[in-house]
Scaffold this active site. Structure first.
Site, PDB file in Angstrom:
ATOM      1  N   ASN A 166       0.835  -1.191   0.000  1.00 30.57           N
ATOM      2  CA  ASN A 166       0.000   0.000   0.000  1.00 30.57           C
ATOM      3  C   ASN A 166       0.875   1.248   0.000  1.00 30.57           C
ATOM      4  O   ASN A 166       2.034   1.228   0.429  1.00 30.57           O
ATOM      5  CB  ASN A 166      -0.998   0.004   1.164  1.00 30.57           C
ATOM      6  CG  ASN A 166      -0.377   0.037   2.545  1.00 30.57           C
ATOM      7  OD1 ASN A 166       0.612  -0.623   2.822  1.00 30.57           O
ATOM      8  ND2 ASN A 166      -0.983   0.818   3.434  1.00 30.57           N
ATOM      9  N   GLU A 180       0.344   5.340   0.781  1.00 35.15           N
ATOM     10  CA  GLU A 180      -0.509   6.452   1.200  1.00 35.15           C
ATOM     11  C   GLU A 180      -0.053   7.750   0.542  1.00 35.15           C
ATOM     12  O   GLU A 180       1.024   7.824  -0.064  1.00 35.15           O
ATOM     13  CB  GLU A 180      -0.458   6.595   2.723  1.00 35.15           C
ATOM     14  CG  GLU A 180      -1.060   5.404   3.438  1.00 35.15           C
ATOM     15  CD  GLU A 180      -1.026   5.518   4.945  1.00 35.15           C
ATOM     16  OE1 GLU A 180      -1.695   4.698   5.579  1.00 35.15           O
ATOM     17  OE2 GLU A 180      -0.339   6.396   5.494  1.00 35.15           O
ATOM     18  N   CYS A 198      -3.999   0.813  -2.735  1.00 39.32           N
ATOM     19  CA  CYS A 198      -3.976  -0.418  -1.947  1.00 39.32           C
ATOM     20  C   CYS A 198      -2.908  -1.369  -2.459  1.00 39.32           C
ATOM     21  O   CYS A 198      -2.516  -1.338  -3.621  1.00 39.32           O
ATOM     22  CB  CYS A 198      -5.333  -1.107  -2.024  1.00 39.32           C
ATOM     23  SG  CYS A 198      -6.683  -0.165  -1.290  1.00 39.32           S
ATOM     24  N   GLU A 239      -3.224  -4.577  -3.009  1.00 41.93           N
ATOM     25  CA  GLU A 239      -3.762  -5.458  -4.039  1.00 41.93           C
ATOM     26  C   GLU A 239      -3.736  -4.770  -5.406  1.00 41.93           C
ATOM     27  O   GLU A 239      -3.365  -5.389  -6.415  1.00 41.93           O
ATOM     28  CB  GLU A 239      -5.198  -5.882  -3.709  1.00 41.93           C
ATOM     29  CG  GLU A 239      -5.337  -6.634  -2.406  1.00 41.93           C
ATOM     30  CD  GLU A 239      -5.589  -5.734  -1.194  1.00 41.93           C
ATOM     31  OE1 GLU A 239      -6.173  -6.232  -0.218  1.00 41.93           O
ATOM     32  OE2 GLU A 239      -5.207  -4.540  -1.215  1.00 41.93           O
ATOM     33  N   CYS A 242     -10.373  -4.335   0.306  1.00 45.29           N
ATOM     34  CA  CYS A 242     -11.483  -3.380   0.330  1.00 45.29           C
ATOM     35  C   CYS A 242     -12.431  -3.678  -0.843  1.00 45.29           C
ATOM     36  O   CYS A 242     -12.124  -4.493  -1.718  1.00 45.29           O
ATOM     37  CB  CYS A 242     -10.953  -1.947   0.246  1.00 45.29           C
ATOM     38  SG  CYS A 242     -10.312  -1.481  -1.380  1.00 45.29           S
ATOM     39  N   CYS A 270     -10.833  -3.149  -4.285  1.00 44.58           N
ATOM     40  CA  CYS A 270      -9.862  -4.190  -4.636  1.00 44.58           C
ATOM     41  C   CYS A 270     -10.542  -5.514  -4.923  1.00 44.58           C
ATOM     42  O   CYS A 270     -10.071  -6.291  -5.754  1.00 44.58           O
ATOM     43  CB  CYS A 270      -8.795  -4.320  -3.560  1.00 44.58           C
ATOM     44  SG  CYS A 270      -7.618  -2.955  -3.645  1.00 44.58           S
TER      45      CYS A 270
END
Length: 146
Positions: free
Chosen positions: A50, A52, A61, A63, A99, A102
């Site tokens: 991930n 940010e 993310c 994934e 999420c 994803c």
């Protein structure tokens, strides 16, 4: 877990790739590091972490980054297995599942039977399928392009 009694084994190479990617996560704001790895139908592995951003909605993310690495390296491929490593290290019940966005990204390259191993840094915590996480999904087969 899977509908059967025992979950399928967690492949060590898949877990190791996701765990290593997690160590490279860029998470200075939440400090919530996640790594993911995907396996293509021909056995190749691609990992992502991930990332940010100070403008919070601009993060990515793990994934999505793993899938991006796959597409960048070999184009769109079918994936058959995923490992996600995240969650609190001191709580083996803490599950870091993909999420919603994803889950849909994984659907683009996988089917309802896609295995998803949800792991902590210590190993597997749960195994499920994309069909369980994203029931009645919409994917490429709905557009007759598969």
């Amino acid at each position: 877990m899977m509908p059967s009694d025992a979950p399928p084994p967690l492949p060590e190479d898949l877990f190791a790739a996701a765990r290593q990617a997690r160590t490279n996560a860029y998470a200075p704001y939440s400090r919530f590091k996640v790594g993911a790895a995907v396996r293509t139908a021909d056995g190749r592995l691609f990992a992502g972490a991930n990332m940010e951003n100070a403008a919070y909605p601009q993060g990515q993310c793990a994934e999505a980054n793993a899938l991006g690495a796959m597409v960048s390296a070999v184009g769109g491929q079918r994936i058959i297995e995923v490992a996600v490593v995240g969650g609190r290290e001191d709580d083996p019940q803490d599950l870091c599942t993909p999420c919603g966005g994803c889950r849909q990204r994984l659907r683009e390259f996988g089917t309802e039977t896609l295995l998803i191993h949800i792991c902590g840094p210590d190993g597997r915590r749960h195994t499920t399928t994309l069909g369980v996480l994203l029931p009645l999904s919409f994917g490429p087969d709905n557009l007759d392009i598969v």
